[in-house]
Design a protein around this motif. Structure first.
Motif, PDB file in Angstrom:
ATOM      1  N   LYS A 113       0.874  -1.177   0.000  1.00  0.00           N
ATOM      2  CA  LYS A 113       0.000   0.000   0.000  1.00  0.00           C
ATOM      3  C   LYS A 113       0.903   1.217   0.000  1.00  0.00           C
ATOM      4  CE  LYS A 113      -4.176  -0.395   2.163  1.00  0.00           C
ATOM      5  NZ  LYS A 113      -5.167  -0.164   1.109  1.00  0.00           N
ATOM      6  N   VAL A 114       0.788   2.033  -1.022  1.00  0.00           N
ATOM      7  CA  VAL A 114       1.588   3.252  -1.135  1.00  0.00           C
ATOM      8  C   VAL A 114       0.634   4.436  -1.005  1.00  0.00           C
ATOM      9  CG1 VAL A 114       3.157   4.601  -2.587  1.00  0.00           C
ATOM     10  CG2 VAL A 114       3.245   2.086  -2.649  1.00  0.00           C
ATOM     11  N   VAL A 115       0.939   5.307  -0.061  1.00  0.00           N
ATOM     12  CA  VAL A 115       0.007   6.370   0.307  1.00  0.00           C
ATOM     13  C   VAL A 115       0.686   7.730   0.172  1.00  0.00           C
ATOM     14  CG1 VAL A 115      -1.549   7.210   2.124  1.00  0.00           C
ATOM     15  CG2 VAL A 115      -0.963   4.761   2.019  1.00  0.00           C
ATOM     16  N   VAL A 116       0.042   8.639  -0.543  1.00  0.00           N
ATOM     17  CA  VAL A 116       0.500  10.025  -0.581  1.00  0.00           C
ATOM     18  C   VAL A 116      -0.551  10.877   0.131  1.00  0.00           C
ATOM     19  CG1 VAL A 116       0.898  12.040  -2.049  1.00  0.00           C
ATOM     20  CG2 VAL A 116       1.909   9.829  -2.657  1.00  0.00           C
ATOM     21  N   VAL A 117      -0.106  11.592   1.159  1.00  0.00           N
ATOM     22  CA  VAL A 117      -1.008  12.417   1.960  1.00  0.00           C
ATOM     23  C   VAL A 117      -0.734  13.888   1.658  1.00  0.00           C
ATOM     24  CG1 VAL A 117      -1.749  12.995   4.305  1.00  0.00           C
ATOM     25  CG2 VAL A 117      -0.896  10.683   3.797  1.00  0.00           C
ATOM     26  N   GLU A 118      -1.770  14.615   1.279  1.00  0.00           N
ATOM     27  CA  GLU A 118      -1.640  16.069   1.126  1.00  0.00           C
ATOM     28  C   GLU A 118      -2.371  16.716   2.295  1.00  0.00           C
ATOM     29  OE1 GLU A 118      -3.508  17.652  -2.367  1.00  0.00           O
ATOM     30  OE2 GLU A 118      -2.891  19.706  -1.919  1.00  0.00           O
ATOM     31  N   ASN A 119      -1.626  17.391   3.168  1.00  0.00           N
ATOM     32  CA  ASN A 119      -2.284  17.968   4.346  1.00  0.00           C
ATOM     33  C   ASN A 119      -2.944  19.304   3.990  1.00  0.00           C
ATOM     34  OD1 ASN A 119      -0.308  19.971   4.427  1.00  0.00           O
ATOM     35  ND2 ASN A 119       0.884  18.948   6.047  1.00  0.00           N
ATOM     36  N   SER A 139      -2.148  22.183   4.568  1.00  0.00           N
ATOM     37  CA  SER A 139      -1.201  23.219   4.111  1.00  0.00           C
ATOM     38  C   SER A 139      -0.652  22.911   2.722  1.00  0.00           C
ATOM     39  CB  SER A 139      -0.022  23.328   5.085  1.00  0.00           C
ATOM     40  OG  SER A 139      -0.474  23.469   6.402  1.00  0.00           O
ATOM     41  N   GLY A 140      -1.074  21.803   2.131  1.00  0.00           N
ATOM     42  CA  GLY A 140      -0.589  21.443   0.797  1.00  0.00           C
ATOM     43  C   GLY A 140       0.719  20.664   0.805  1.00  0.00           C
ATOM     44  N   GLN A 141       1.253  20.367   1.995  1.00  0.00           N
ATOM     45  CA  GLN A 141       2.491  19.559   2.067  1.00  0.00           C
ATOM     46  C   GLN A 141       2.188  18.097   1.751  1.00  0.00           C
ATOM     47  OE1 GLN A 141       3.299  20.737   6.150  1.00  0.00           O
ATOM     48  NE2 GLN A 141       5.324  21.512   5.506  1.00  0.00           N
ATOM     49  N   LEU A 142       3.145  17.436   1.093  1.00  0.00           N
ATOM     50  CA  LEU A 142       2.965  16.037   0.705  1.00  0.00           C
ATOM     51  C   LEU A 142       3.811  15.120   1.577  1.00  0.00           C
ATOM     52  CD1 LEU A 142       3.054  16.308  -3.202  1.00  0.00           C
ATOM     53  CD2 LEU A 142       1.045  16.104  -1.725  1.00  0.00           C
ATOM     54  N   GLU A 143       3.203  14.014   1.982  1.00  0.00           N
ATOM     55  CA  GLU A 143       3.911  13.000   2.771  1.00  0.00           C
ATOM     56  C   GLU A 143       3.748  11.660   2.071  1.00  0.00           C
ATOM     57  OE1 GLU A 143       2.532  12.644   6.816  1.00  0.00           O
ATOM     58  OE2 GLU A 143       3.665  10.784   7.139  1.00  0.00           O
ATOM     59  N   LEU A 144       4.813  10.854   2.079  1.00  0.00           N
ATOM     60  CA  LEU A 144       4.753   9.511   1.494  1.00  0.00           C
ATOM     61  C   LEU A 144       4.821   8.452   2.581  1.00  0.00           C
ATOM     62  CD1 LEU A 144       5.014   7.729  -1.219  1.00  0.00           C
ATOM     63  CD2 LEU A 144       7.397   7.531  -0.518  1.00  0.00           C
ATOM     64  N   GLN A 145       3.944   7.472   2.501  1.00  0.00           N
ATOM     65  CA  GLN A 145       4.024   6.303   3.377  1.00  0.00           C
ATOM     66  C   GLN A 145       3.843   5.062   2.506  1.00  0.00           C
ATOM     67  OE1 GLN A 145       1.301   6.486   6.708  1.00  0.00           O
ATOM     68  NE2 GLN A 145       1.675   8.684   7.039  1.00  0.00           N
ATOM     69  N   SER A 146       4.752   4.104   2.626  1.00  0.00           N
ATOM     70  CA  SER A 146       4.630   2.887   1.812  1.00  0.00           C
ATOM     71  C   SER A 146       4.803   1.662   2.697  1.00  0.00           C
ATOM     72  CB  SER A 146       5.636   2.904   0.663  1.00  0.00           C
ATOM     73  OG  SER A 146       6.939   3.214   1.095  1.00  0.00           O
ATOM     74  N   TYR A 147       3.925   0.699   2.494  1.00  0.00           N
ATOM     75  CA  TYR A 147       3.824  -0.461   3.387  1.00  0.00           C
ATOM     76  C   TYR A 147       3.896  -1.769   2.603  1.00  0.00           C
ATOM     77  CZ  TYR A 147       1.943   2.971   6.676  1.00  0.00           C
ATOM     78  OH  TYR A 147       1.790   4.057   7.500  1.00  0.00           O
ATOM     79  N   VAL A 148       4.487  -2.782   3.228  1.00  0.00           N
ATOM     80  CA  VAL A 148       4.431  -4.152   2.717  1.00  0.00           C
ATOM     81  C   VAL A 148       4.035  -5.066   3.870  1.00  0.00           C
ATOM     82  CG1 VAL A 148       5.735  -6.105   1.805  1.00  0.00           C
ATOM     83  CG2 VAL A 148       6.160  -3.821   0.911  1.00  0.00           C
ATOM     84  N   MET A 149       3.025  -5.894   3.632  1.00  0.00           N
ATOM     85  CA  MET A 149       2.580  -6.855   4.654  1.00  0.00           C
ATOM     86  C   MET A 149       2.581  -8.251   4.073  1.00  0.00           C
ATOM     87  SD  MET A 149      -0.693  -5.579   6.783  1.00  0.00           S
ATOM     88  CE  MET A 149      -0.543  -4.388   8.091  1.00  0.00           C
ATOM     89  N   PRO A 150       3.146  -9.228   4.807  1.00  0.00           N
ATOM     90  CA  PRO A 150       3.045 -10.618   4.338  1.00  0.00           C
ATOM     91  C   PRO A 150       1.608 -11.116   4.484  1.00  0.00           C
ATOM     92  CG  PRO A 150       4.033 -10.542   6.509  1.00  0.00           C
ATOM     93  CD  PRO A 150       3.859  -9.105   6.086  1.00  0.00           C
ATOM     94  N   ASN A 151       1.177 -11.930   3.514  1.00  0.00           N
ATOM     95  CA  ASN A 151      -0.201 -12.431   3.491  1.00  0.00           C
ATOM     96  C   ASN A 151      -0.314 -13.642   4.411  1.00  0.00           C
ATOM     97  OD1 ASN A 151      -2.842 -12.905   2.730  1.00  0.00           O
ATOM     98  ND2 ASN A 151      -2.324 -13.780   0.720  1.00  0.00           N
ATOM     99  N   GLN A 152      -0.281 -13.355   5.710  1.00  0.00           N
ATOM    100  CA  GLN A 152      -0.328 -14.436   6.700  1.00  0.00           C
ATOM    101  C   GLN A 152      -0.848 -13.875   8.014  1.00  0.00           C
ATOM    102  OE1 GLN A 152       4.364 -14.484   7.957  1.00  0.00           O
ATOM    103  NE2 GLN A 152       3.838 -15.147   5.905  1.00  0.00           N
ATOM    104  N   ALA A 153      -1.259 -14.771   8.893  1.00  0.00           N
ATOM    105  CA  ALA A 153      -1.758 -14.341  10.200  1.00  0.00           C
ATOM    106  C   ALA A 153      -0.622 -13.644  10.947  1.00  0.00           C
ATOM    107  CB  ALA A 153      -2.267 -15.550  10.983  1.00  0.00           C
ATOM    108  N   LEU A 154      -0.886 -12.440  11.396  1.00  0.00           N
ATOM    109  CA  LEU A 154       0.137 -11.636  12.064  1.00  0.00           C
ATOM    110  C   LEU A 154      -0.275 -11.392  13.505  1.00  0.00           C
ATOM    111  CD1 LEU A 154       0.592  -9.148   9.095  1.00  0.00           C
ATOM    112  CD2 LEU A 154       2.258 -10.844   9.850  1.00  0.00           C
ATOM    113  N   PRO A 155       0.685 -11.206  14.387  1.00  0.00           N
ATOM    114  CA  PRO A 155       0.344 -10.947  15.798  1.00  0.00           C
ATOM    115  C   PRO A 155      -0.621  -9.763  15.912  1.00  0.00           C
ATOM    116  CG  PRO A 155       2.700 -11.313  15.549  1.00  0.00           C
ATOM    117  CD  PRO A 155       2.131 -11.245  14.168  1.00  0.00           C
ATOM    118  N   LEU A 156      -1.635  -9.923  16.715  1.00  0.00           N
ATOM    119  CA  LEU A 156      -2.723  -8.941  16.750  1.00  0.00           C
ATOM    120  C   LEU A 156      -2.282  -7.565  17.246  1.00  0.00           C
ATOM    121  CD1 LEU A 156      -5.729 -11.138  17.975  1.00  0.00           C
ATOM    122  CD2 LEU A 156      -5.128 -10.437  15.639  1.00  0.00           C
ATOM    123  N   ASP A 157      -1.175  -7.518  17.998  1.00  0.00           N
ATOM    124  CA  ASP A 157      -0.770  -6.230  18.564  1.00  0.00           C
ATOM    125  C   ASP A 157       0.278  -5.510  17.699  1.00  0.00           C
ATOM    126  OD1 ASP A 157       1.225  -8.036  18.961  1.00  0.00           O
ATOM    127  OD2 ASP A 157       1.589  -7.528  21.077  1.00  0.00           O
TER     128      ASP A 157
END
Lengths: 330, 330
Positions: free
Chosen positions: B263-269, B271-289
């Motif tokens: 999931k690649v996310v570009v956030v425009e706040n 004030s018009g500033q841009l932030e990038l957040q990019s995530y990778v998750m394995p397709n498996q049961a993950l610890p709930l916390d």
């Protein structure tokens, strides 16, 4: 179902029996009925043609979709219309019977391809062969040609010679070098790594696969036109009752090693009759005496596995022969 | 290299340590330097725009490339210009910062996607979220919605509900249903199987992945615009010193089960500033916390593995934050 038996035989040669489960329920009993509905999947082509009504199927249409081989990767600010450098009719001839897909197209002087940026190999490579094109030209020396990176592909997704080095795999041509003997440039372009996939050398690229390529050239010598679409397959295998796709990736750029390769051939003879031949070969050392007809496989099996449609502009029932075994020589 | 450690942690959660070898040599030491060159990969878009100089970036341009969701698969004889039914600005807004690729595009009322015909899952799905779009609308009941086949895809390459049945996997949304609360139709379209990929249910789709989706909606509520690109990854693992990609395929149509999702996310706040957040998750049961920031991963790793480029119209160095950990709540 003789052709299904053949593909099973092909898939099982070398000891690695590949599941073809999703074909079984769908393969028709007669070979002449094995073809899928002849529908076009080239939506993009159709819709863009509407953008230029004066050029419904002219070279301008295809130039909109393809990058010529010499076009380096560039930023959006730099790019506009990209000149296509191949002869005006070359791409038109190749796509006469349809586009397999419209992703990352590249057009070269005498072949075109769709590049798989995730796997760093082609999705498919399309050629139009004639007796003239495959006639040996003594002035063109294959031994002097070198494999080169495709600079039109972003560096993140580009295969390099270093990826193949010490991998144990050959750099296997999809458009065969010897199919393009019209000019030094035409043959040299087949050495672009976007036209290449990792192939087992001994017993495959240098033997069984080479025999299939030679057979296709023999077809081209004896007929009016031959259209060839070649590419990789990643077929699943059963493991503990479940199906898994498993393939090696090589080098720093993780170039995918296909489990199989396909070759779909449309032959137009001198009377204008059309014949279809479609092949699947496992990417492994195969017995040296195996005839090419052992690898005939139903077209719809290849279409499902590759995610492609081939030669979809040819209406169903047009072919006067479908997957008839080649002469005993091959 | 904190972000690289994070992605290693993410990839190893659940006991399956995935090789990220091809990233190691290329990850920069500072997060702000981790971005690849900001280049456009949308060659087709650029070249077609030249076909219609009056509409350099208008809705007509995009209508040439995309099929609207309601368009059934049709023959070339039937198709011409295909009407795009979403609001005029919806696609324009989504692709404001670039196209990840131009293969088998489908546009829906409030998201768009590229479909992987070989794997019967999306290549990527693109959304544009705003506070209004994610505001709960009591009149729209998710429980009444049904998963439907994508009739714009050839039957050979289409995922079906039957493929998922008894597979052990959830039908996981790429564009999340709860991101599209503006209309019944907008949410219902997220249930089209072209927007779906097989996901582990307990511990992933219903837990860790759902937390990430909730976090993105929280971003959308607090900011002016959020652009989200989501899709599958098929990452290799070491086995006897070699790297192999291995993934299950389910059902008669061999729908691929991705090893990971991005999931690649570009956030425009505001004030018009841009932030990038990019995530990778394995397709498996993950610890709930597990907090979502454990899954932050360098953008270039995702781009290499997916064969895509994301938000390439944003010049390098524009982001005021790159993969900064979210607040502790997530």
């Amino acid at each position: 179902m003789p052709s299904f038996q053949r593909i099973c035989t092909a898939a099982c040669l070398g000891g690695s029996c590949i599941s073809l489960g999703f074909i079984i329920g769908r393969v028709s009993k007669k070979e002449t009925n094995e073809l899928p509905p002849r529908q076009s999947h080239a939506e993009n082509v159709e819709t863009v043609s509407a953008c230029n009504p004066l050029s419904k199927a002219g070279p301008n249409l295809y130039s909109l979709f393809t990058l010529s081989a010499a076009t380096p990767y560039r930023t959006s600010a730099e790019s506009s219309v990209i000149p296509v450098q191949q002869p005006a009719n070359a791409v038109q001839n190749m796509v006469k019977y349809g586009f397999p897909s419209t992703d990352n197209l590249r057009s070269y002087e005498d072949f075109m391809l769709s590049y798989d940026r995730r796997n760093r190999v082609p999705n498919w490579v399309l050629e139009h062969l004639t007796p003239e094109k495959v006639t040996v030209n003594e002035g063109i020396e294959r031994s002097k040609m070198q494999f080169v990176e495709d600079e039109s592909v972003h560096a993140f997704h580009r295969a390099t010679n270093k990826d193949y080095k010490n991998s144990g795999y050959d750099r296997g041509h999809m458009a065969a070098a010897a199919n393009h003997r019209q000019s030094h440039n035409a043959m040299a372009q087949t050495f672009t790594l976007s036209n290449i996939a990792p192939q087992v050398g001994q017993g495959f690229n240098r033997d069984a696969w080479n025999n299939l390529e030679k057979y296709v050239r023999a077809l081209a010598r004896k007929n009016k036109n031959v259209y060839v679409c070649t590419g990789p397959l990643f077929l699943p295998q059963y493991e503990n009752g479940k199906l898994f796709v498993k393939y090696e990736v090589i080098g720093q750029n993780h170039v995918a090693v296909p489990t199989h390769f396909f070759k779909v051939v449309v032959v137009e003879n001198t009377s204008g009759q059309l014949e279809l031949q479609s092949y699947v070969m496992p990417n492994q050392a195969l017995p040296l005496d195996t005839k090419v007809h052992h690898f005939l496989a139903p077209l719809d099996m290849i279409e499902r596995a590759a995610g492609l449609n081939f030669f979809q502009n040819i209406p169903k029932g047009t072919f006067h022969k479908v997957n008839s075994p080649p002469p005993i020589k091959y």
